[in-house]
Design an enzyme around this catalytic site. Structure first.
Site, PDB file in Angstrom:
ATOM      1  N   CYS A   1       4.757  -7.172   7.923  1.00 24.82           N
ATOM      2  CA  CYS A   1       5.596  -6.639   8.994  1.00 24.82           C
ATOM      3  C   CYS A   1       5.793  -7.716  10.051  1.00 24.82           C
ATOM      4  O   CYS A   1       4.943  -8.569  10.237  1.00 24.82           O
ATOM      5  CB  CYS A   1       4.902  -5.425   9.626  1.00 24.82           C
ATOM      6  SG  CYS A   1       5.944  -4.537  10.809  1.00 24.82           S
TER       7      CYS A   1
ATOM      8  N   CYS B   1       2.466  -5.108  16.269  1.00 30.25           N
ATOM      9  CA  CYS B   1       1.852  -4.180  17.219  1.00 30.25           C
ATOM     10  C   CYS B   1       0.367  -4.532  17.330  1.00 30.25           C
ATOM     11  O   CYS B   1      -0.279  -4.838  16.320  1.00 30.25           O
ATOM     12  CB  CYS B   1       2.025  -2.738  16.754  1.00 30.25           C
ATOM     13  SG  CYS B   1       3.756  -2.242  16.627  1.00 30.25           S
TER      14      CYS B   1
ATOM     15  N   SER C   1       9.517   6.511   9.886  1.00 25.90           N
ATOM     16  CA  SER C   1       8.832   6.153  11.136  1.00 25.90           C
ATOM     17  C   SER C   1       9.250   4.762  11.592  1.00 25.90           C
ATOM     18  O   SER C   1       9.229   3.812  10.818  1.00 25.90           O
ATOM     19  CB  SER C   1       7.319   6.205  10.895  1.00 25.90           C
ATOM     20  OG  SER C   1       6.628   5.857  12.059  1.00 25.90           O
TER      21      SER C   1
ATOM     22  N   ASN D   1      -7.039   4.149  14.945  1.00 24.63           N
ATOM     23  CA  ASN D   1      -8.003   3.649  13.965  1.00 24.63           C
ATOM     24  C   ASN D   1      -8.419   2.260  14.391  1.00 24.63           C
ATOM     25  O   ASN D   1      -7.556   1.396  14.541  1.00 24.63           O
ATOM     26  CB  ASN D   1      -7.295   3.506  12.624  1.00 24.63           C
ATOM     27  CG  ASN D   1      -7.622   4.640  11.706  1.00 24.63           C
ATOM     28  OD1 ASN D   1      -8.784   4.859  11.379  1.00 24.63           O
ATOM     29  ND2 ASN D   1      -6.599   5.361  11.299  1.00 24.63           N
TER      30      ASN D   1
ATOM     31  N   GLY E   1       5.171  -2.190   7.026  1.00 25.43           N
ATOM     32  CA  GLY E   1       6.539  -2.617   7.300  1.00 25.43           C
ATOM     33  C   GLY E   1       7.276  -1.742   8.299  1.00 25.43           C
ATOM     34  O   GLY E   1       6.832  -0.640   8.625  1.00 25.43           O
ATOM     35  N   GLU E   2       8.387  -2.266   8.774  1.00 26.99           N
ATOM     36  CA  GLU E   2       9.240  -1.534   9.710  1.00 26.99           C
ATOM     37  C   GLU E   2      10.539  -1.187   8.973  1.00 26.99           C
ATOM     38  O   GLU E   2      11.371  -2.064   8.705  1.00 26.99           O
ATOM     39  CB  GLU E   2       9.505  -2.413  10.940  1.00 26.99           C
ATOM     40  CG  GLU E   2      10.608  -1.930  11.851  1.00 26.99           C
ATOM     41  CD  GLU E   2      10.518  -0.446  12.246  1.00 26.99           C
ATOM     42  OE1 GLU E   2       9.427   0.016  12.613  1.00 26.99           O
ATOM     43  OE2 GLU E   2      11.545   0.239  12.160  1.00 26.99           O
TER      44      GLU E   2
ATOM     45  N   GLU F   1       0.818  -1.212   0.000  1.00 27.09           N
ATOM     46  CA  GLU F   1       0.000   0.000   0.000  1.00 27.09           C
ATOM     47  C   GLU F   1       0.854   1.266   0.000  1.00 27.09           C
ATOM     48  O   GLU F   1       1.883   1.297   0.648  1.00 27.09           O
ATOM     49  CB  GLU F   1      -0.856   0.039   1.267  1.00 27.09           C
ATOM     50  CG  GLU F   1      -1.784  -1.129   1.392  1.00 27.09           C
ATOM     51  CD  GLU F   1      -2.586  -1.089   2.689  1.00 27.09           C
ATOM     52  OE1 GLU F   1      -2.573  -0.052   3.372  1.00 27.09           O
ATOM     53  OE2 GLU F   1      -3.218  -2.105   2.997  1.00 27.09           O
TER      54      GLU F   1
ATOM     55  N   CYS G   1       3.145   8.403   1.123  1.00 27.36           N
ATOM     56  CA  CYS G   1       3.503   7.516   2.228  1.00 27.36           C
ATOM     57  C   CYS G   1       3.740   6.130   1.618  1.00 27.36           C
ATOM     58  O   CYS G   1       2.852   5.575   0.978  1.00 27.36           O
ATOM     59  CB  CYS G   1       2.335   7.485   3.212  1.00 27.36           C
ATOM     60  SG  CYS G   1       2.491   6.205   4.467  1.00 27.36           S
TER      61      CYS G   1
ATOM     62  N   SER H   1       7.417   5.683  16.995  1.00 32.08           N
ATOM     63  CA  SER H   1       6.100   5.263  17.466  1.00 32.08           C
ATOM     64  C   SER H   1       6.223   4.869  18.931  1.00 32.08           C
ATOM     65  O   SER H   1       6.673   3.781  19.245  1.00 32.08           O
ATOM     66  CB  SER H   1       5.604   4.075  16.633  1.00 32.08           C
ATOM     67  OG  SER H   1       5.560   4.452  15.279  1.00 32.08           O
ATOM     68  N   LEU H   2       5.830   5.784  19.795  1.00 24.89           N
ATOM     69  CA  LEU H   2       6.002   5.547  21.235  1.00 24.89           C
ATOM     70  C   LEU H   2       4.729   4.910  21.815  1.00 24.89           C
ATOM     71  O   LEU H   2       4.778   3.848  22.431  1.00 24.89           O
ATOM     72  CB  LEU H   2       6.347   6.876  21.917  1.00 24.89           C
ATOM     73  CG  LEU H   2       6.887   6.809  23.330  1.00 24.89           C
ATOM     74  CD1 LEU H   2       8.111   5.919  23.426  1.00 24.89           C
ATOM     75  CD2 LEU H   2       7.232   8.219  23.834  1.00 24.89           C
ATOM     76  N   HIS H   3       3.630   5.584  21.649  1.00 24.48           N
ATOM     77  CA  HIS H   3       2.297   5.060  21.980  1.00 24.48           C
ATOM     78  C   HIS H   3       2.041   4.746  23.448  1.00 24.48           C
ATOM     79  O   HIS H   3       0.938   4.292  23.785  1.00 24.48           O
ATOM     80  CB  HIS H   3       1.967   3.810  21.149  1.00 24.48           C
ATOM     81  CG  HIS H   3       1.988   4.027  19.668  1.00 24.48           C
ATOM     82  ND1 HIS H   3       1.527   5.174  19.064  1.00 24.48           N
ATOM     83  CD2 HIS H   3       2.434   3.239  18.654  1.00 24.48           C
ATOM     84  CE1 HIS H   3       1.680   5.083  17.750  1.00 24.48           C
ATOM     85  NE2 HIS H   3       2.242   3.923  17.473  1.00 24.48           N
TER      86      HIS H   3
ATOM     87  N   CYS I   1      -2.262   2.238   7.744  1.00 20.36           N
ATOM     88  CA  CYS I   1      -1.377   1.087   7.700  1.00 20.36           C
ATOM     89  C   CYS I   1      -2.003  -0.308   7.593  1.00 20.36           C
ATOM     90  O   CYS I   1      -2.541  -0.838   8.557  1.00 20.36           O
ATOM     91  CB  CYS I   1      -0.511   1.161   8.950  1.00 20.36           C
ATOM     92  SG  CYS I   1       0.948   0.182   8.830  1.00 20.36           S
TER      93      CYS I   1
ATOM     94  N   CYS J   1      -2.290  -2.673  15.059  1.00 16.88           N
ATOM     95  CA  CYS J   1      -1.965  -2.423  13.650  1.00 16.88           C
ATOM     96  C   CYS J   1      -2.449  -3.556  12.744  1.00 16.88           C
ATOM     97  O   CYS J   1      -2.290  -4.735  13.064  1.00 16.88           O
ATOM     98  CB  CYS J   1      -0.457  -2.240  13.503  1.00 16.88           C
ATOM     99  SG  CYS J   1       0.074  -1.973  11.808  1.00 16.88           S
TER     100      CYS J   1
HETATM  101  N1  SAH Z   1       6.746   0.370  11.411  1.00 21.84           N
HETATM  102  C1  SAH Z   1       6.776   1.797  11.462  1.00 21.84           C
HETATM  103  C2  SAH Z   1       5.961   2.504  10.395  1.00 21.84           C
HETATM  104  C3  SAH Z   1       4.634   1.942  10.000  1.00 21.84           C
HETATM  105  S1  SAH Z   1       3.127   2.444  10.713  1.00 21.84           S
HETATM  106  C4  SAH Z   1       6.366   2.265  12.836  1.00 21.84           C
HETATM  107  O1  SAH Z   1       5.982   1.458  13.646  1.00 21.84           O
HETATM  108  O2  SAH Z   1       6.481   3.460  13.104  1.00 21.84           O
HETATM  109  C5  SAH Z   1       3.016   4.172  10.773  1.00 21.84           C
HETATM  110  C6  SAH Z   1       2.365   4.654  12.074  1.00 21.84           C
HETATM  111  O3  SAH Z   1       0.991   4.252  12.165  1.00 21.84           O
HETATM  112  C7  SAH Z   1       3.048   4.103  13.318  1.00 21.84           C
HETATM  113  O4  SAH Z   1       3.179   5.129  14.265  1.00 21.84           O
HETATM  114  C8  SAH Z   1       2.061   3.057  13.785  1.00 21.84           C
HETATM  115  O5  SAH Z   1       2.239   2.752  15.144  1.00 21.84           O
HETATM  116  C9  SAH Z   1       0.756   3.731  13.458  1.00 21.84           C
HETATM  117  N2  SAH Z   1      -0.408   2.854  13.409  1.00 21.84           N
HETATM  118  C10 SAH Z   1      -0.508   1.589  12.982  1.00 21.84           C
HETATM  119  N3  SAH Z   1      -1.768   1.131  13.108  1.00 21.84           N
HETATM  120  C11 SAH Z   1      -2.495   2.145  13.616  1.00 21.84           C
HETATM  121  C12 SAH Z   1      -3.854   2.291  13.977  1.00 21.84           C
HETATM  122  N4  SAH Z   1      -4.725   1.287  13.848  1.00 21.84           N
HETATM  123  N5  SAH Z   1      -4.248   3.492  14.460  1.00 21.84           N
HETATM  124  C13 SAH Z   1      -3.379   4.523  14.596  1.00 21.84           C
HETATM  125  N6  SAH Z   1      -2.087   4.437  14.278  1.00 21.84           N
HETATM  126  C14 SAH Z   1      -1.638   3.267  13.807  1.00 21.84           C
END
Ligand code: SAH
Length: 347
Positions: A112, A116, A191, A290, A159-160, A92, A105, A214-216, A333, A119
């Site tokens: 991946c 997470c 990212s 999301n 992907g990462e 994508e 993007c 991506s800290l979260h 994603c 995701c």
């Molecule tokens: N692997 C990389 C980049 C891919 S995802 C990373 O982890 O940063 C890009 C961003 O979207 C990341 O911050 C990821 O954590 C976030 N992301 C993935 N799924 C999501 C979701 N369902 N809602 C909000 N953010 C999401």
């Protein structure tokens, strides 16, 4: 004999390989220009002698990204592409329109390995790394389809990127090269979920790109529940790597924080986050999560989101809530490929 992936070669490598077969350096530059412009076949390289084009075609291939599906948002100008690679794998990309230009993007892997919890990409598994030329092809295909220059690139698709470190580094060199697509590093964001050893390696490159992390979560307890990578490196180790990166490059770090109702959006979480980021040149990007099919996570309410942002601001941390683009076309994603595969399985 297997064919060479010529679009993944640097100008230097092309020059060397052409010199070995008695071709002058200017031929390498001609070919490199054509590849940067996104030609799909050697026939299109009209300023090369025909026999030389045939020699090239016998030994090399040009990677391309074919549009398998295209979804245009009715809410904004966002376009989501599902691209097919030469072996049939699907990835994508998303094209977004901002005041400061077009941003694409792109994906760095097919699937991946990071898994997470929130995701969609990880849920479809992992197939393989993308080559530098396949990353370049996503930018070129989106650019050709849009008919205008793409000024910004974010490596935030499937992907990462730091799990495909070598290819991503080469892609960055190619896409930013003055004789290639010439997208400046300052217009590129990468990212990562926080592969700490590779953040140290990347820092040594001193690229002027923006590192998004991506800290979260503000602590290990919540983070390692959401992100398995958090069990390999804790938040302290990750933030130390970010500080090192900042010291080497002078570039402000951008932290991604997906707000999940009842999980990481409390006032205490905001306070803890602010405390940990204190004194660091950074910015926090808040993203209402999301909801992905089959996942228990729900978006924080707008009220909770505002409260979280105010709490950070009160403690001196700048944060913004990310504008949602393409909300009607599964533009985040891994969602699109998943839906496409489900549809395909149901026919
Ligand atoms: N692997 C990389 C980049 C891919 S995802 C990373 O982890 O940063 C890009 C961003 O979207 C990341 O911050 C990821 O954590 C976030 N992301 C993935 N799924 C999501 C979701 N369902 N809602 C909000 N953010 C999401």
């Amino acid at each position: 004999m297997s064919l060479t992936d010529i679009k993944s070669m640097t100008l230097e490598e092309l020059k060397n390989s052409f010199a070995a077969i008695g071709q002058p350096a200017f031929r390498a530059l001609q070919v490199y220009h054509w590849l940067g412009r996104g030609v799909r076949g050697f026939d299109e390289m009209s300023d090369l002698p025909k026999p030389f084009r045939e020699t090239l075609a016998a030994e090399n291939y040009i990677a391309c990204a074919e549009i398998e599906r295209k979804y245009c948002s009715r809410l904004d100008d966002t376009v989501k592409y599902l691209f097919r690679m030469h072996d049939g794998q699907l990835v994508e990309s998303v094209l977004m329109h901002y005041e400061h230009g077009r941003t694409v993007c792109i994906s760095s892997q097919v699937g991946c390995r990071m898994n997470c919890a929130f995701c969609a990409t990880g849920k479809s598994g992992y197939s393989r790394n993308l080559t530098p030329s396949e990353m370049l092809s996503q930018v070129q295909a989106a650019q050709a389809d849009a008919g205008t220059r793409i000024s910004n690139i974010v490596l935030m698709g499937m992907g990462e990127p730091l799990d495909n470190y070598k290819n991503v580094l080469r892609f960055l060199e190619l896409v930013s090269s003055g004789e290639g697509m010439n997208v400046g590093m300052r217009h590129i964001s990468l990212s990562t979920c926080g592969i700490v050893d590779k953040i140290y390696d990347l820092a040594e490159q001193k690229y002027q790109l923006t590192l998004s992390v991506s800290l979260h979560a503000p602590n290990d307890e919540i983070r390692s529940r959401l992100m398995p990578v958090g069990r390999r490196w804790n938040v302290d180790e990750l933030l130390q790597a970010c500080r090192y990166y900042l010291g080497k490059t002078g570039r402000r770090i951008s932290f991604e924080y997906a707000l999940i109702g009842g999980v990481n959006d409390s006032r205490e979480c905001a306070g803890e986050l602010a405390h940990r980021l204190k004194g660091m040149l950074c910015h926090v990007n808040l993203i209402p999560v999301n909801s992905v099919k089959g996942s228990p996570f729900r978006k924080s309410t707008p009220e909770q989101t505002r409260r979280f942002m105010r709490e950070l601001a009160a403690q001196g941390i700048t944060a913004t809530v990310r504008r949602t683009l393409g909300a009607d076309i599964d533009a985040s994603c891994g969602q699109l490929r998943r839906r496409y595969e489900e549809e395909a399985a149901n026919v």
